[in-house]
Write an enzyme that holds these catalytic residues in place. Structure first.
Site, mmCIF file in Angstrom:
data_model
loop_
_atom_site.group_PDB
_atom_site.id
_atom_site.type_symbol
_atom_site.label_atom_id
_atom_site.label_comp_id
_atom_site.label_asym_id
_atom_site.label_seq_id
_atom_site.Cartn_x
_atom_site.Cartn_y
_atom_site.Cartn_z
ATOM 1 N N GLY A 70 0.810 -1.209 0.000
ATOM 2 C CA GLY A 70 0.000 0.000 0.000
ATOM 3 C C GLY A 70 0.850 1.268 0.000
ATOM 4 N N HIS A 201 -1.963 -7.550 2.511
ATOM 5 C CA HIS A 201 -2.009 -8.059 3.892
ATOM 6 C C HIS A 201 -3.161 -7.504 4.716
ATOM 7 C CE1 HIS A 201 -0.097 -4.789 6.453
ATOM 8 N NE2 HIS A 201 0.274 -4.363 5.263
ATOM 9 N N CYS A 324 1.733 2.108 12.988
ATOM 10 C CA CYS A 324 2.854 2.932 12.547
ATOM 11 C C CYS A 324 3.195 4.017 13.555
ATOM 12 C CB CYS A 324 2.545 3.583 11.204
ATOM 13 S SG CYS A 324 1.693 2.486 10.102
HETATM 14 C C1 PLP Z 1 -1.793 -0.403 5.928
HETATM 15 C C2 PLP Z 1 -2.119 0.836 5.219
HETATM 16 C C3 PLP Z 1 -1.242 1.407 4.285
HETATM 17 C C4 PLP Z 1 0.119 0.845 4.018
HETATM 18 O O1 PLP Z 1 0.074 -0.398 3.353
HETATM 19 P P1 PLP Z 1 1.361 -1.366 3.418
HETATM 20 O O2 PLP Z 1 1.021 -2.470 2.489
HETATM 21 O O3 PLP Z 1 1.455 -1.815 4.845
HETATM 22 O O4 PLP Z 1 2.525 -0.571 2.979
HETATM 23 C C5 PLP Z 1 -1.632 2.550 3.632
HETATM 24 N N1 PLP Z 1 -2.824 3.115 3.868
HETATM 25 C C6 PLP Z 1 -3.709 2.600 4.740
HETATM 26 C C7 PLP Z 1 -5.023 3.263 4.952
HETATM 27 C C8 PLP Z 1 -3.380 1.452 5.462
HETATM 28 O O5 PLP Z 1 -4.246 0.957 6.340
#
Ligand code: PLP
Length: 395
Positions: A70, A201, A324
């Site tokens: 993401g 994930h 985070c």
């Molecule tokens: C988890 C998340 C991300 C980041 O995704 P990753 O695959 O962990 O890098 C970005 N935006 C939102 C809203 C998320 O919940």
């Protein structure tokens, strides 16, 4: 009892996704760029996965680009939006105050490079207002990025309305739909988005793999340079096992969507009903425009971190907000954006449910959590001041 209610941070891989992945770790390990049979089998799996991901969100296969997750999808979408805006002399970007850091920190970077960013209010209910987007649009607005569902409080933004507005004004629009895809219906055409991020994930696929939807007419910019993978827009040998498993997990989530939604909603409603009885507590965010599984609450007079540790000792894995930001003692930027005072934002708890959770688990949480809150208050100097009337209750 061991209960995992932190599904907004990450989910357990589904058995179907694991099974789908296995052959690509073992027998079919070719590089999809290779011309031999090993490579061609991998290439076919890659394109099948692309079709499946596209279909799941109402896109076409050639509108899907695989990424490392993401965060990368958000980065590539936002930098693309910024560059395409700049080419037309438009260096103003609109977003919201409670985006994920993958968005907010990318925007900060752009501000250092001369872009201007307006971060919209999300109010006490955690919703961006269409009217505010309208108001914020200027002559030089080239790009809008607003998340579909918030990762800490679960509120769902009026993406379809914002999409229609941006399309009408000719402004490029991205949505970070990482919390939404696989959890609520998402259709890129209906939403009128130009770019959309998702991550494996968060819906029972593997970590380290995601995708970016890019509407056909939008020239995606490349940031990882190298080979010609992903039609020249994202170099690097494709993560075939991850991509195949993500596509499988997404198909599975969508097949089970309505059934799991009902189950999750009924658990969530019970949780909220019970936990609301705790005095001086508050459920955060609008409950109508809301993901089924995410519950975010504040309890006055206590620290979220101590709550998490005690809950963990009782077998309950939850979160104080986003994974985070934990590890830092700053209160969550999301809760502050809702207008909660620092001391209240500190006492927050996120429970994010999933179809695999059970009503028995909910019953257990409803027993344990009020005890944990009561105990922490009994040793909290802040609570003592509140009780003595030396400090005013905020909630
Ligand atoms: C988890 C998340 C991300 C980041 O995704 P990753 O695959 O962990 O890098 C970005 N935006 C939102 C809203 C998320 O919940």
């Amino acid at each position: 009892m061991k209960i995992y209610v932190d599904n907004a941070a990450t989910t357990k891989m589904s058995q179907r996704a694991i099974q789908a992945m296995m052959p690509y770790l073992d027998g079919v390990y070719g590089n999809p760029s290779s011309l031999h049979t090993y490579g061609q089998e991998a290439a076919e799996a890659l394109e099948n996965a692309r079709e499946a991901v596209a279909k799941a969100i109402g896109a076409e296969a050639n509108e899907i680009y695989f990424t490392s997750g993401g965060t990368e999808a958000d980065n590539q979408a936002i930098l693309t939006g910024a560059i395409l805006g700049e080419r037309k002399g438009k260096k103003h970007i609109i977003s919201s105050k409670f985006e994920h850091h993958a968005v907010l920190n990318t925007l900060k970077q752009l501000e250092k490079q001369g872009f201007t960013v307006t971060l919209l209010e999300v109010y006490e209910n955690g919703l961006v207002r269409l009217e505010d987007v309208k108001q914020a649009i200027r002559e030089d607005t080239g790009f809008v990025t607003i998340m579909m569902a918030n990762n800490e409080i679960g509120t769902i933004q009026p993406i379809r309305e914002i999409g229609a507005l941006c399309r009408e004004r000719g402004i490029l629009f991205h949505t970070d739909a990482v919390q939404a895809v696989g959890h609520i219906p998402v259709d890129v055409k209906k939403l009128k988005v130009d770019l959309l991020s998702l991550s494996g994930h968060k819906f029972h696929g593997p970590k380290g793999v995601g995708a970016l939807y890019v509407r056909k007419s939008v020239p995606l910019q490349k940031f990882i340079t190298g080979g010609a993978q992903e039609r020249g827009k994202r170099a690097g040998t494709e993560n075939i096992p991850g991509i195949v498993a993500m596509a499988e997990a997404l198909q599975e989530s969508i097949e089970n969507l309505s059934e799991s939604q009902n189950h999750i909603l009924s658990m969530r409603d019970r949780l909220i009903e019970k936990l609301r009885e705790i005095p001086h507590s508050k459920v955060n965010g609008d409950l109508q425009y809301h993901l089924p599984g995410t519950v975010n609450m504040c309890f006055e007079g206590i620290e979220g971190e101590s709550m998490l540790l005690l809950l963990d000792a009782k077998g309950i894995a939850a979160s104080s907000g986003s994974a985070c930001t934990s590890g830092s003692l700053d209160p969550s930027h999301v809760l502050l954006a809702l207008g909660l005072p620092h001391e209240v934002a500190h006492g927050s708890l996120r429970l994010s449910l999933d179809a695999a959770n059970t009503q028995e688990e909910v019953t257990y949480i409803c027993e344990v959590l009020p005890e944990v809150v009561a105990y922490l208050r009994s040793i909290s100097p802040v609570w003592e001041e509140l009780e003595k009337g030396e400090r005013k209750h905020v909630i």
